[in-house]
Design a protein around this motif. Sequence first.
Motif, mmCIF file in Angstrom:
data_model
loop_
_atom_site.group_PDB
_atom_site.id
_atom_site.type_symbol
_atom_site.label_atom_id
_atom_site.label_comp_id
_atom_site.label_asym_id
_atom_site.label_seq_id
_atom_site.Cartn_x
_atom_site.Cartn_y
_atom_site.Cartn_z
ATOM 1 N N SER A 1 -13.312 7.272 -12.668
ATOM 2 C CA SER A 1 -14.661 7.653 -13.102
ATOM 3 C C SER A 1 -14.755 9.147 -13.344
ATOM 4 O O SER A 1 -15.358 9.587 -14.322
ATOM 5 N N SER A 2 -14.157 9.931 -12.491
ATOM 6 C CA SER A 2 -14.188 11.383 -12.636
ATOM 7 C C SER A 2 -13.426 11.824 -13.881
ATOM 8 O O SER A 2 -13.860 12.725 -14.597
ATOM 9 N N TYR A 3 -12.318 11.179 -14.143
ATOM 10 C CA TYR A 3 -11.518 11.534 -15.313
ATOM 11 C C TYR A 3 -12.253 11.185 -16.605
ATOM 12 O O TYR A 3 -12.260 11.947 -17.557
ATOM 13 N N VAL B 1 -10.302 5.263 -4.045
ATOM 14 C CA VAL B 1 -9.839 6.549 -4.575
ATOM 15 C C VAL B 1 -9.479 6.398 -6.053
ATOM 16 O O VAL B 1 -9.782 7.274 -6.868
ATOM 17 N N ARG B 2 -8.860 5.290 -6.411
ATOM 18 C CA ARG B 2 -8.530 5.049 -7.818
ATOM 19 C C ARG B 2 -9.800 4.965 -8.661
ATOM 20 O O ARG B 2 -9.873 5.537 -9.754
ATOM 21 N N VAL C 1 0.836 -1.197 0.000
ATOM 22 C CA VAL C 1 0.000 0.000 0.000
ATOM 23 C C VAL C 1 0.872 1.249 0.000
ATOM 24 O O VAL C 1 1.997 1.229 0.466
ATOM 25 N N SER C 2 0.322 2.332 -0.531
ATOM 26 C CA SER C 2 1.102 3.566 -0.567
ATOM 27 C C SER C 2 0.642 4.563 0.483
ATOM 28 O O SER C 2 1.345 5.537 0.741
ATOM 29 N N LEU C 3 -0.525 4.355 1.064
ATOM 30 C CA LEU C 3 -1.007 5.260 2.109
ATOM 31 C C LEU C 3 -0.271 4.976 3.419
ATOM 32 O O LEU C 3 0.048 3.825 3.721
ATOM 33 N N PRO C 4 -0.011 6.003 4.213
ATOM 34 C CA PRO C 4 0.687 5.782 5.491
ATOM 35 C C PRO C 4 -0.221 5.069 6.492
ATOM 36 O O PRO C 4 -1.281 5.575 6.856
ATOM 37 N N LEU C 5 0.206 3.901 6.912
ATOM 38 C CA LEU C 5 -0.607 3.089 7.816
ATOM 39 C C LEU C 5 -0.800 3.752 9.171
ATOM 40 O O LEU C 5 -1.845 3.589 9.806
ATOM 41 N N LYS D 1 -5.668 -0.654 1.618
ATOM 42 C CA LYS D 1 -5.768 -1.085 0.220
ATOM 43 C C LYS D 1 -7.159 -0.787 -0.336
ATOM 44 O O LYS D 1 -7.285 -0.331 -1.478
ATOM 45 N N ALA D 2 -8.192 -1.023 0.455
ATOM 46 C CA ALA D 2 -9.556 -0.719 0.003
ATOM 47 C C ALA D 2 -9.721 0.778 -0.247
ATOM 48 O O ALA D 2 -10.362 1.187 -1.218
ATOM 49 N N THR D 3 -9.110 1.594 0.595
ATOM 50 C CA THR D 3 -9.164 3.043 0.411
ATOM 51 C C THR D 3 -8.464 3.437 -0.882
ATOM 52 O O THR D 3 -8.974 4.257 -1.656
ATOM 53 N N GLU D 4 -7.308 2.860 -1.136
ATOM 54 C CA GLU D 4 -6.588 3.151 -2.374
ATOM 55 C C GLU D 4 -7.412 2.758 -3.593
ATOM 56 O O GLU D 4 -7.492 3.513 -4.565
ATOM 57 N N LEU D 5 -8.024 1.575 -3.547
ATOM 58 C CA LEU D 5 -8.830 1.119 -4.676
ATOM 59 C C LEU D 5 -10.048 2.018 -4.879
ATOM 60 O O LEU D 5 -10.424 2.324 -6.017
#
Length: 162
Positions: free
Chosen positions: A96-98, A90-91, A54-58, A84-88
């Motif tokens: 969708s926004s893009y 946000v992705r 994951v790339s978010l700070p735990l 990981k769920a948060t990253e997915l």
Amino acid sequence: MMSWDSLERQHPCRVPRGAASAQARVRGASWAAETRKMADAAVGKDKCGEQRLVSLPLSRIRVIMKSSPEVSSINQEALVLTAKATELFVRHLATSSYRHGSGRAKRALTYSDVASTAQEAETFQFLADILPKKILASKYLKMLKEKREEEEDQSQEEEALS
């Protein structure tokens, strides 16, 4: 653990023959593919130089989770899965926004793209209050003035009826 095939053998009247096992195979294959993607998608390196899932700070996610009064302790696995769920999520929101946004021509994602996606897409309706569309202060003041006038008119009508 009971598989769909064993359930099908035990209760043939409840599960259509072959349908459940095909669904289970598809679900199992997609889940296995997704977990492989997650395992292969190392997005960064930690202090020791090892790859991270994951790339978010735990530590920040732990602080946010502990801010809830219902949470007393947090399992490390739950923490990583939440990250990981948060990253997915946000992705998915960004993608969708893009796709639906106006910034696509500029190859950029803007706040207005994300806000309009939150307003229009049923999946993201729960974000509509958190991500409001930007409006000019003059338009906002005009809306407030109109709302006050409507409320005054309604109160005058109620007084007239009384």
